[in-house]
Design a protein around this motif. Structure first.
Motif, PDB file in Angstrom:
ATOM      1  N   GLY A  82       0.839  -1.204   0.000  1.00  0.00           N
ATOM      2  CA  GLY A  82       0.000   0.000   0.000  1.00  0.00           C
ATOM      3  C   GLY A  82       0.867   1.244   0.000  1.00  0.00           C
ATOM      4  O   GLY A  82       0.540   2.252  -0.648  1.00  0.00           O
ATOM      5  N   ALA A  83       1.984   1.184   0.718  1.00  0.00           N
ATOM      6  CA  ALA A  83       2.890   2.340   0.763  1.00  0.00           C
ATOM      7  C   ALA A  83       3.422   2.642  -0.642  1.00  0.00           C
ATOM      8  O   ALA A  83       3.546   3.810  -1.032  1.00  0.00           O
ATOM      9  N   ASP A 179      -6.792   7.460  -0.442  1.00  0.00           N
ATOM     10  CA  ASP A 179      -6.506   6.143   0.131  1.00  0.00           C
ATOM     11  C   ASP A 179      -7.847   5.588   0.594  1.00  0.00           C
ATOM     12  O   ASP A 179      -8.436   6.076   1.559  1.00  0.00           O
ATOM     13  N   SER A 201      -4.097  -0.107   0.309  1.00  0.00           N
ATOM     14  CA  SER A 201      -3.326  -1.178   0.904  1.00  0.00           C
ATOM     15  C   SER A 201      -4.175  -2.422   0.673  1.00  0.00           C
ATOM     16  O   SER A 201      -5.153  -2.661   1.396  1.00  0.00           O
ATOM     17  N   THR A 203      -3.188  -5.244   1.169  1.00  0.00           N
ATOM     18  CA  THR A 203      -2.822  -6.099   2.300  1.00  0.00           C
ATOM     19  C   THR A 203      -4.028  -6.334   3.213  1.00  0.00           C
ATOM     20  O   THR A 203      -4.127  -7.373   3.856  1.00  0.00           O
ATOM     21  N   LYS A 204      -4.913  -5.319   3.264  1.00  0.00           N
ATOM     22  CA  LYS A 204      -5.995  -5.323   4.244  1.00  0.00           C
ATOM     23  C   LYS A 204      -7.140  -6.208   3.744  1.00  0.00           C
ATOM     24  O   LYS A 204      -6.943  -7.388   3.549  1.00  0.00           O
ATOM     25  N   TRP A 334      -5.087  -4.634   9.526  1.00  0.00           N
ATOM     26  CA  TRP A 334      -6.463  -5.092   9.695  1.00  0.00           C
ATOM     27  C   TRP A 334      -6.915  -5.745   8.412  1.00  0.00           C
ATOM     28  O   TRP A 334      -6.174  -5.796   7.442  1.00  0.00           O
TER      29      TRP A 334
HETATM   30  C1  PLP Z   1      -4.794   3.436   5.747  1.00  0.00           C
HETATM   31  C2  PLP Z   1      -3.582   2.751   5.287  1.00  0.00           C
HETATM   32  N1  PLP Z   1      -3.097   3.051   4.082  1.00  0.00           N
HETATM   33  C3  PLP Z   1      -1.984   2.469   3.600  1.00  0.00           C
HETATM   34  C4  PLP Z   1      -1.286   1.551   4.352  1.00  0.00           C
HETATM   35  C5  PLP Z   1      -0.012   0.968   3.809  1.00  0.00           C
HETATM   36  O1  PLP Z   1      -0.251  -0.304   3.340  1.00  0.00           O
HETATM   37  P1  PLP Z   1       0.895  -1.451   3.295  1.00  0.00           P
HETATM   38  O2  PLP Z   1       1.165  -1.831   4.692  1.00  0.00           O
HETATM   39  O3  PLP Z   1       0.223  -2.492   2.476  1.00  0.00           O
HETATM   40  O4  PLP Z   1       2.096  -0.855   2.650  1.00  0.00           O
HETATM   41  C6  PLP Z   1      -1.759   1.181   5.604  1.00  0.00           C
HETATM   42  C7  PLP Z   1      -1.027   0.152   6.396  1.00  0.00           C
HETATM   43  O5  PLP Z   1      -1.275  -0.123   7.529  1.00  0.00           O
HETATM   44  C8  PLP Z   1      -2.910   1.819   6.094  1.00  0.00           C
HETATM   45  O6  PLP Z   1      -3.380   1.538   7.320  1.00  0.00           O
END
Ligand code: PLP
Length: 381
Positions: A82-83, A179, A201, A203-204, A334
């Motif tokens: 996500g970053a 985001d 992200s 990932t979530k 999460w």
């Molecule tokens: C709101 C939000 N945006 C972006 C990210 C970044 O995502 P990633 O950890 O997949 O790089 C996070 C990560 O916790 C997040 O909480």
């Protein structure tokens, strides 16, 4: 295109892989061509053809097509986190000497990008309270190029009026990025409100099994192509075919996972609201949220994350409560199968006014299991 079609059929070319129901993982770095002319054609059409997995890979492409369709976007790029989605998207829209307006308290590394990295290139960011559109209007300068949003944000869940902000931004020729990780496209579709680029992200919720870190950027064909040929290919922060495959598997159950988490969250919140241990509760769909109307207008469903503060401010008691819960893991992130808590006291000093805040993510456990666990352990506070 309906959601089931996108998730089960779109971009699945089963006849080209033995009619297998599950797609293959194309684990290769490069792709070979029988003739120089075909190779030349691929090189000249790198965004569409397969040359090298830093650019395109069939397993990742399948995921991109599904993610774009879920978003209602023309195109999508999957990246390694996500970053990376945030930094690729933001950097793609900004030049040295330009100005960004960002919502206050964006995700930590988005904040770092704007305050520590872009400042080295003479890009200044003004952070505003995003609950009032006037704050964006007032912060606007002749060199403002980008408005960065996160609605809701992920501790206190303030929302921004996406339609209003997008209209203002368009009138000034300013690009908007959001985001949308808290919501996913199933809950909120920012492009429909006029936002230009949506980052995730993944990932979530999208991956949802706490085993992949991934990111997504969705937007117009033109903007995504511009990012592909510049930041994406240069920064090289790709999603591996293995991880794309895991995410394809995760998408199959996305809507049912969100539904379960959402329903359980409402039950857990109902329980906590009636507890005399709770001082305050932050949640977009909470009846006492001053922005509830905006939440109902912009968001299609309540999601699985909220924050409480306890009346008890002693850190040792709060730690004991957190450590005694059997069904909530103490962890960041999460969107997975497992319920989580993130205590503010891990980030701030014991006399900080926010010390008793605790962020909850509700996973896929039965509501009764979670509520019993909370009921038993709230007695500690
Ligand atoms: C709101 C939000 N945006 C972006 C990210 C970044 O995502 P990633 O950890 O997949 O790089 C996070 C990560 O916790 C997040 O909480």
């Amino acid at each position: 295109m309906n959601q089931s079609f996108i998730i089960n059929q779109l971009a699945e070319e089963r006849e080209s892989y033995f009619n297998a129901v599950a797609p293959p993982i194309i684990q290769t770095s490069n792709f070979a061509y029988p003739t120089v002319d075909e190779f030349k054609f691929a090189i000249e059409n790198e965004k569409e053809e397969h040359i090298y997995t830093r650019g395109n890979n069939p397993t990742v492409d399948m995921l991109c097509k599904k993610m774009a369709a879920l978003e209602g976007a023309e195109d999508c790029l999957m990246v390694g986190s996500g970053a990376a989605a945030i930094s690729n998207a933001v950097i793609s829209q900004i030049n040295a000497g330009e100005h960004i307006i960002s919502v206050r308290n964006p995700y930590t590394w988005a904040n770092h990008l704007m305050t520590k990295i872009l400042t080295r290139f003479n890009v200044e960011t003004t952070f505003v309270d995003g609950t009032n559109i006037e704050n964006f209007i007032k912060a606007c300068r002749p060199n403002t190029k980008l408005i960065y949003l996160e609605s809701p944000n992920s501790w206190t869940f303030e929302l921004q009026d996406l339609k209003g902000i997008a209209e203002f931004a368009k009138s000034k020729g300013i690009i908007t990025i959001i985001d949308n990780s808290y919501c996913t496209a199933l809950c909120q579709k920012p492009l429909e409100f006029g936002i230009d680029l949506v980052v995730y992200s993944a990932t979530k919720y999208y991956n949802g099994h706490s085993d992949v870190v991934a990111g997504a950027i969705c937007g117009s064909r033109e903007k995504i192509s511009q990012i592909f040929h510049n930041e994406f290919m240069t920064l090289g922060n790709i999603l591996s075919p293995q991880n794309a495959w895991l995410m394809l598997r995760s998408l199959r159950t996305l809507s049912i996972r969100l539904k379960q988490s959402s329903e359980t969250t409402l039950k857990v919140i109902d329980f906590l609201k009636n507890s005399d241990k709770i001082e305050q509760l932050w949640y977009p769909f909470s009846n006492d949220n001053p922005q509830i109307e905006l939440a109902q207008r912009q968001m299609k469903m309540p999601m699985g994350m909220f924050t409480v503060s306890f009346k008890e401010k002693r850190v040792d008691k709060i730690k004991k409560f957190c450590e005694s819960l059997q069904n909530f893991l103490i962890a960041v992130s999460w969107g997975g199968h497992e319920s989580l808590i993130m205590p503010k006291c891990a980030f701030v000093s014991a006399d900080d006014p926010q010390v008793s805040m605790l962020r909850f993510y509700i996973g896929l456990e039965e509501a009764s299991t979670l509520i019993d666990d909370l009921e038993k352990n709230l007695a500690i506070l």
